[in-house]
Scaffold this motif. Structure first.
Motif, short mmCIF file in Angstrom:
data_model
loop_
_atom_site.label_atom_id
_atom_site.label_comp_id
_atom_site.label_asym_id
_atom_site.label_seq_id
_atom_site.Cartn_x
_atom_site.Cartn_y
_atom_site.Cartn_z
N TYR A 404 9.41 3.64 8.25
CA TYR A 404 9.14 2.26 7.60
C TYR A 404 10.00 1.13 8.03
CZ TYR A 404 5.78 5.28 5.20
OH TYR A 404 4.72 6.20 5.00
N VAL A 409 5.75 -1.05 2.14
CA VAL A 409 5.32 0.17 1.63
C VAL A 409 4.98 -0.03 0.19
CG1 VAL A 409 7.03 1.48 2.95
CG2 VAL A 409 7.87 0.41 0.73
N ASP A 413 3.71 5.74 -0.51
CA ASP A 413 4.15 6.23 0.50
C ASP A 413 5.48 7.04 0.51
OD1 ASP A 413 2.50 4.70 2.24
OD2 ASP A 413 3.52 2.96 1.55
#
Length: 442
Positions: A404, A409, A413
């Motif tokens: 990421y 996020v 996640d």
């Protein structure tokens, strides 16, 4: 016969924690700011050029911009809009002809004024005058205090910041300093930040600062501070290269090409603050006694957790603060202080003695910077580490920061990714620590 009552329509919001922030209908990819700031009179003027793409057919749209700033001219794709106006922290723009979805959009805004912080639940945020200079503390909604933007963490873009100010002052902004030009008593500093960044993490620091390069140790680290604090700084911040080395080992590669800069202002600051590639401390954090070393570790850790990997909604702020707080404990353990386990037990007791009315995964806007979010977030990670073991825990963190990198996020996640590192279900752990108010047993 009963007459049905019409429900009052509510305007859609991007984030209920900051219902006035963020804008619909487009996505920004780049900001280019050409600014001039006069320190003595606190006067900012300049032009913002914003590159975006429409997400829907657009006839009108908005940008976030403080009411302290006055807009004199606007163009969209080289054409004057049918109208523009500023009200309640928004710049409203009406197009002379609509743009279809997927259209490129270049917005140019010329503006000026005497910038001031934005009032919020959490105090004053944004552009702030110092005794002799200025700083920007943008979290969570202060970017609009000094440039027109889509001011929400889910909106990430690249930046070029060109700032002119009086000669004796140094101007520091995010990214790499690509040019510095002195002319007629003014110096123009140009910074380029390629990595996608949320607007609240963009900063401007202006002061009578000397700059110093610290040991590279793989990542260039530099400092800007008043000359009077140099000796204290060399003691208080001496272990930053070792911190960087540890965090790169535990969290993965440092996420920015331009390195890391620490600014120490000549004024005291209540708390230090993070920006993309920069951390800002007050003179009070540079006292010659290493009393702020915990905070130095915390702000450095934000470069991974918060600045690169950024919560898409403010309710998930534990993904910033819990992780940075846990990094403090990891540094303490590594550098001969208390172990992470000792800190966990200490703060677990503190949480038990505090009101148990906070939901970590959704603390509410008033409590999103509550210390319990920081400590309970760190404890959640410590419990996870105990469950899956050190090898898998740190592999998970490195996977998280890599997967990421420069993205946004949600809590789901992280919990979803963590499931790949556990031999059995983690649902009970998440239910107890993230989705219940009571403090679980450690």
């Amino acid at each position: 016969m009963t007459r049905s009552k019409k429900k009052a329509s509510t305007a859609p919001v991007i984030d209920p924690y900051l219902p006035g922030n963020g804008n619909f209908g487009y996505r920004v990819s780049r900001y280019e700011l050409d600014l001039e700031y006069k320190v003595a009179i606190n006067r900012l003027s300049g032009t913002a050029t914003i590159t975006a793409v429409t997400l829907a057919a657009l006839r009108t749209f908005t940008l976030d911009l403080s009411d302290a700033l006055t807009v004199s001219k606007v163009s969209v794709n080289g054409r004057r809009p049918s109208q523009f106006s500023c009200a309640a922290g928004k710049l409203h723009i009406g197009l002379s002809s609509p743009l279809p979805a997927g259209a490129a959009m270049t917005i140019v805004v010329r503006y000026s004024g005497s910038p001031r912080p934005i009032r919020s639940y959490w105090g004053d945020v944004g552009f702030e005058e110092l005794t002799n200079g200025a700083l920007v503390a943008g979290q969570p909604n202060g970017a609009a205090s000094w440039f027109p933007c889509d001011d929400h963490p889910s909106s990430k873009a690249s930046y070029r910041i060109r700032i002119s100010t009086e000669g004796p002052y140094r101007a520091i902004a995010n990214g790499e300093l690509v040019s510095r030009r002195a002319r007629a008593g003014m110096t123009t500093w140009t910074y380029e930040l390629a990595e996608p960044t949320s607007s609240y993490l963009i900063t401007l620091q202006i002061g009578m600062y000397d700059t110093h390069r610290l040991a590279k140790n793989g990542v260039p680290i530099s400092a800007a501070l008043p000359a009077r604090l140099r000796r204290n700084f060399e003691h208080d911040f001496a272990r930053q290269p070792q911190m960087m080395k540890l965090f790169v080992k535990l969290f993965g590669p440092y996420p920015l090409a331009s390195g890391y800069t620490v600014v120490v202002t000549d004024d005291d600051l209540e708390i230090p603050l993070e920006a993309q590639g920069i951390s800002i401390f007050g003179a009070n954090h540079c006292d010659g006694h290493r009393s702020a070393e915990r905070l130095i570790a915390h702000e450095l850790a934000h470069q991974w957790f918060g600045n690169s990997v950024t919560a898409r909604r403010w309710r998930d702020i534990w993904l910033h603060e819990g992780f940075a707080c846990y990094a403090e404990w990891l540094w303490s353990e590594h550098s001969g202080g208390r172990s992470a386990d000792e800190w966990a037990r200490h703060y677990h007791q503190r949480l038990l003695d505090s009101p148990q009315d906070l939901l970590l995964a959704d603390p509410g806007p008033r409590d999103m910077f509550d210390d319990r979010v920081y400590k309970r977030g760190a404890l959640t990670l410590h419990v996870l580490r105990g469950r899956i073991g050190d090898e898998k825990f740190f592999a998970l963190l490195r996977d998280w920061t890599s997967r990421y990198r420069h993205a946004t996020v949600l809590t789901d996640d992280f919990t979803g990714l963590a499931a790949n590192y556990a031999d059995d279900s983690l649902r009970g752990l998440w239910d107890a620590w993230l989705y219940s108010k009571d403090v679980p047993a450690l």
